[in-house]
Design an enzyme around this catalytic site. Sequence first.
Site, mmCIF file in Angstrom:
data_model
loop_
_atom_site.group_PDB
_atom_site.id
_atom_site.type_symbol
_atom_site.label_atom_id
_atom_site.label_comp_id
_atom_site.label_asym_id
_atom_site.label_seq_id
_atom_site.Cartn_x
_atom_site.Cartn_y
_atom_site.Cartn_z
ATOM 1 N N HIS A 1 0.813 -1.221 0.000
ATOM 2 C CA HIS A 1 0.000 0.000 0.000
ATOM 3 C C HIS A 1 0.848 1.273 0.000
ATOM 4 O O HIS A 1 0.432 2.311 0.510
ATOM 5 C CB HIS A 1 -0.978 0.005 1.182
ATOM 6 C CG HIS A 1 -2.008 -1.075 1.097
ATOM 7 N ND1 HIS A 1 -3.087 -1.002 0.249
ATOM 8 C CD2 HIS A 1 -2.099 -2.277 1.715
ATOM 9 C CE1 HIS A 1 -3.810 -2.110 0.362
ATOM 10 N NE2 HIS A 1 -3.220 -2.902 1.234
ATOM 11 N N ALA B 1 -5.835 -13.788 -6.958
ATOM 12 C CA ALA B 1 -4.945 -14.240 -5.886
ATOM 13 C C ALA B 1 -3.974 -13.161 -5.435
ATOM 14 O O ALA B 1 -3.168 -13.396 -4.542
ATOM 15 C CB ALA B 1 -4.163 -15.470 -6.350
ATOM 16 N N GLY B 2 -4.029 -11.993 -6.050
ATOM 17 C CA GLY B 2 -3.096 -10.941 -5.677
ATOM 18 C C GLY B 2 -1.731 -11.072 -6.319
ATOM 19 O O GLY B 2 -0.757 -10.523 -5.802
ATOM 20 N N SER C 1 -1.219 -10.176 -9.566
ATOM 21 C CA SER C 1 -1.216 -9.225 -10.673
ATOM 22 C C SER C 1 -1.511 -9.863 -12.018
ATOM 23 O O SER C 1 -0.821 -9.622 -13.013
ATOM 24 C CB SER C 1 0.116 -8.457 -10.735
ATOM 25 O OG SER C 1 0.261 -7.646 -9.606
ATOM 26 N N SER D 1 -4.032 -9.113 -13.857
ATOM 27 C CA SER D 1 -4.455 -8.052 -14.774
ATOM 28 C C SER D 1 -3.257 -7.296 -15.329
ATOM 29 O O SER D 1 -3.211 -6.971 -16.517
ATOM 30 C CB SER D 1 -5.424 -7.092 -14.080
ATOM 31 O OG SER D 1 -4.812 -6.450 -12.977
ATOM 32 N N GLU E 1 -5.286 0.373 -16.747
ATOM 33 C CA GLU E 1 -5.955 -0.111 -15.533
ATOM 34 C C GLU E 1 -6.597 1.027 -14.750
ATOM 35 O O GLU E 1 -7.719 0.895 -14.260
ATOM 36 C CB GLU E 1 -4.969 -0.868 -14.643
ATOM 37 C CG GLU E 1 -5.590 -1.398 -13.366
ATOM 38 C CD GLU E 1 -5.352 -2.880 -13.159
ATOM 39 O OE1 GLU E 1 -5.833 -3.400 -12.140
ATOM 40 O OE2 GLU E 1 -4.702 -3.519 -13.989
ATOM 41 N N ASP F 1 2.495 -2.834 -9.939
ATOM 42 C CA ASP F 1 2.180 -4.096 -10.596
ATOM 43 C C ASP F 1 2.664 -4.115 -12.034
ATOM 44 O O ASP F 1 3.312 -5.078 -12.483
ATOM 45 C CB ASP F 1 0.674 -4.348 -10.560
ATOM 46 C CG ASP F 1 0.154 -4.570 -9.156
ATOM 47 O OD1 ASP F 1 0.979 -4.661 -8.223
ATOM 48 O OD2 ASP F 1 -1.070 -4.642 -8.986
#
Length: 391
Positions: free
Chosen positions: A34, A126-127, A129, A131, A163, A175
């Site tokens: 974050h 699932a985190g 990345s 995308s 994105e 990402d």
Amino acid sequence: MNSNEASDYFAVAFGGKPDVVASAAGRVNLIGEHLDYNGGQVLPMAIERRTWAAVRRRQSSPGSTATLSVAASANERERGEFDATRPARVGQWWDYVTGVAGALAADGLQLPQFEIAVVSDVPQGAGLSSSAALEVATSSALAALIGSSIDVKARAAAAWRAETQFVGVPCGIMDQFASAMGAPEHALHIWCDTARTEQVPFTEAVLIFDTAVPRSLRGSAFEQRRAECEEAFRLLRGLYPSLPNLAAATPEQVIAARLPAPLDRRALHVAEENRRVERAVEALRVTGVIPGEILFQSHESLRLLYDASTPELDWFVEHAANIDGVRGARLTGAGWGGCAIAIGDPEGLKRAAEQLPPAYEAAFGLVPRTWLTHAAAGTRVDVGLSSRNSG
């Protein structure tokens, strides 16, 4: 999966061979959660799971559109169409592809209508990345299709704009940059306020543990946390006008500001996490390993200050810590489900991969997945008009 499988799937979907096959990696963030949208530093790495985009120029005719096909496996296929010259969001998976086409066009690239087939072994939700891997693979494939010399950072930036501005997920640059610019045996140190990057040697294995709890940035508390951080920065900036971003605030400044709850906890996590990234990078330079306590501290901060963990993620971190040879563990990929990681000696990580899944399934009734991975390459053009590495 590999580029040959992507090419074969293209032939099944469209007939004939693609002009270009490009790929991009999924990623895990070793430390710095974050921080990318708060102007801080992050330390992700590309992983050994990838998305491939096989592309062919489509013969133009009045009313023709770009055609897409995607497969997670040979038995799972979807199709869609869009106008590559007039991108419009429609709420389907190909918005990520459409958005990339629009971003590249905004950079001055003249794209034709095209056919694209996508295959991937990056798990969705699932985190890791998935995308970003799709966006970056598409960006590299389309750039190669028209013979553009646009560099890897510009391709990553176009993927990020797709994105954030087209799909509408307010993420930072981490990402897409990690998916595009990762390197074998290196983690990517990113200063998210300036987009400066450096490769930091990182040769250790990483255990990825997918809790099987799906996560989505659009379906989680992500947007709320981002708004809370923006408000915390606004208040801190009133006290410290020279602060360029929230991550630049020191923990002492955050504590002295007496921000209202929960802004105080959000800001303290950001301030302390940014300094954990600096400690991790310095440790890698000196010793070649990340101290495990930094990962545990990061997880506790995400659990207590950022409220981003889940019982499943906490379970993994607690139980991994009790396995001999595991040095550190934390959630990765924002939280609220998805994956956690562990680092340590290879035998310890293998023990964790063998022992924890059956105990986890007994505790939660969920079947986790594990991968032992190393830092891998970012985007590359594997086949086609300008076969070359990502650099």
